[in-house]
Design a protein around this motif. Structure first.
Motif, short mmCIF file in Angstrom:
data_model
loop_
_atom_site.label_atom_id
_atom_site.label_comp_id
_atom_site.label_asym_id
_atom_site.label_seq_id
_atom_site.Cartn_x
_atom_site.Cartn_y
_atom_site.Cartn_z
N PHE A 106 0.87 -1.16 0.00
CA PHE A 106 0.00 0.00 0.00
C PHE A 106 0.91 1.22 0.00
O PHE A 106 1.94 1.23 0.67
N ALA A 107 0.53 2.27 -0.74
CA ALA A 107 1.32 3.50 -0.74
C ALA A 107 0.44 4.66 -1.19
O ALA A 107 -0.55 4.47 -1.91
N ALA A 108 0.83 5.84 -0.78
CA ALA A 108 0.24 7.07 -1.32
C ALA A 108 1.10 7.46 -2.51
O ALA A 108 2.29 7.74 -2.37
N VAL A 109 0.50 7.44 -3.69
CA VAL A 109 1.23 7.70 -4.94
C VAL A 109 0.87 9.10 -5.42
O VAL A 109 -0.31 9.46 -5.47
N PRO A 110 1.88 9.89 -5.80
CA PRO A 110 1.57 11.22 -6.33
C PRO A 110 0.66 11.12 -7.56
O PRO A 110 0.91 10.33 -8.47
N THR A 111 -0.39 11.89 -7.57
CA THR A 111 -1.34 11.87 -8.67
C THR A 111 -0.64 12.10 -10.01
O THR A 111 -0.98 11.48 -11.01
N ALA A 112 0.36 12.96 -10.01
CA ALA A 112 1.08 13.28 -11.24
C ALA A 112 1.84 12.10 -11.83
O ALA A 112 2.21 12.13 -13.01
N LEU A 113 2.04 11.04 -11.05
CA LEU A 113 2.79 9.87 -11.53
C LEU A 113 1.88 8.72 -11.95
O LEU A 113 2.38 7.66 -12.34
N ILE A 114 0.58 8.89 -11.87
CA ILE A 114 -0.36 7.83 -12.23
C ILE A 114 -0.83 8.04 -13.66
O ILE A 114 -1.31 9.11 -14.02
N ASP A 169 -2.90 15.75 -4.09
CA ASP A 169 -1.47 15.54 -4.26
C ASP A 169 -1.13 14.06 -4.37
O ASP A 169 -0.22 13.68 -5.11
N TYR A 170 -1.84 13.23 -3.59
CA TYR A 170 -1.57 11.79 -3.55
C TYR A 170 -2.87 11.01 -3.65
O TYR A 170 -3.93 11.49 -3.25
N VAL A 171 -2.76 9.78 -4.16
CA VAL A 171 -3.89 8.87 -4.27
C VAL A 171 -3.51 7.57 -3.57
O VAL A 171 -2.41 7.06 -3.76
N PRO A 172 -4.42 7.01 -2.73
CA PRO A 172 -4.10 5.73 -2.08
C PRO A 172 -4.12 4.60 -3.11
O PRO A 172 -5.07 4.49 -3.90
N CYS A 173 -3.07 3.80 -3.11
CA CYS A 173 -2.94 2.75 -4.12
C CYS A 173 -2.40 1.45 -3.52
O CYS A 173 -1.61 1.47 -2.57
N PHE A 174 -2.83 0.35 -4.11
CA PHE A 174 -2.18 -0.93 -3.90
C PHE A 174 -1.23 -1.10 -5.07
O PHE A 174 -1.63 -0.97 -6.23
N VAL A 175 0.04 -1.34 -4.76
CA VAL A 175 1.08 -1.42 -5.77
C VAL A 175 1.49 -2.88 -5.93
O VAL A 175 1.91 -3.53 -4.96
N LEU A 176 1.38 -3.38 -7.15
CA LEU A 176 1.80 -4.74 -7.46
C LEU A 176 3.32 -4.76 -7.59
O LEU A 176 3.88 -4.17 -8.52
N GLY A 177 3.99 -5.40 -6.64
CA GLY A 177 5.45 -5.42 -6.62
C GLY A 177 5.98 -4.41 -5.63
O GLY A 177 5.30 -3.46 -5.26
N LYS A 178 7.21 -4.63 -5.18
CA LYS A 178 7.82 -3.74 -4.20
C LYS A 178 8.08 -2.37 -4.84
O LYS A 178 8.81 -2.27 -5.81
N PRO A 179 7.46 -1.33 -4.30
CA PRO A 179 7.65 0.00 -4.89
C PRO A 179 9.03 0.56 -4.53
O PRO A 179 9.42 0.56 -3.37
#
Length: 141
Positions: free
Chosen positions: A38-46, A107-117
């Motif tokens: 789980f991570a908060a991902v910057p919206t600009a990177l999605i 600024d950030y979106v909550p995400c489940f990230v497949l693989g180690k970020p």
């Protein structure tokens, strides 16, 4: 006509391109061979996998985006399922909450990230999640 988000997949004009990378990563995660964080991902990177998919141009998609946006304003957030591609994080299935987030531009979106970020721009990185929770996170249980 309003259709709930889970019903959108039955409308051919609201079906994005199939992402074989996502499907492979999900299978690996289900088998216990790929961790999910789980991570908060910057919206600009999605970024969307299907750059031509525009649910906001269809009345049903537009209504679902508005509903997701309103829930976000109430602090009810849907976590996106993403996978890393270089510095970017690709969304292949969660287009409705992605478009809702783009409307509000958090600024950030909550995400489940497949693989180690491995990205210094992420915050609140947690995990990996327990294997018994993988099916629920992937929406297959």
């Amino acid at each position: 006509m309003y259709v709930r988000k889970h019903e959108i997949k039955t409308l051919p004009e609201l079906t994005p391109k199939r992402d074989e990378i996502l499907l492979s990563l999900m299978e690996q995660a289900m088998q216990g061979n790929l961790p999910i964080y789980f991570a908060a991902v910057p919206t600009a990177l999605i970024v969307p996998f299907d750059m031509d998919y525009r649910p906001d141009l269809h009345p049903t998609g537009k209504a679902a985006i508005k509903d997701s946006f309103e829930k976000g304003k109430q602090k009810i957030f849907q976590k996106l399922l993403v996978y890393p591609r270089g510095v970017w994080f690709v969304v292949s299935d969660d287009y409705i909450p992605l478009f809702a987030a783009l409307n509000g531009l958090p600024d950030y979106v909550p995400c489940f990230v497949l693989g180690k970020p491995d990205n210094p721009y992420l915050t609140d990185v947690q995990g990996p999640i327990k294997q018994e929770d993988v099916g629920r996170v992937l929406g297959v249980q």
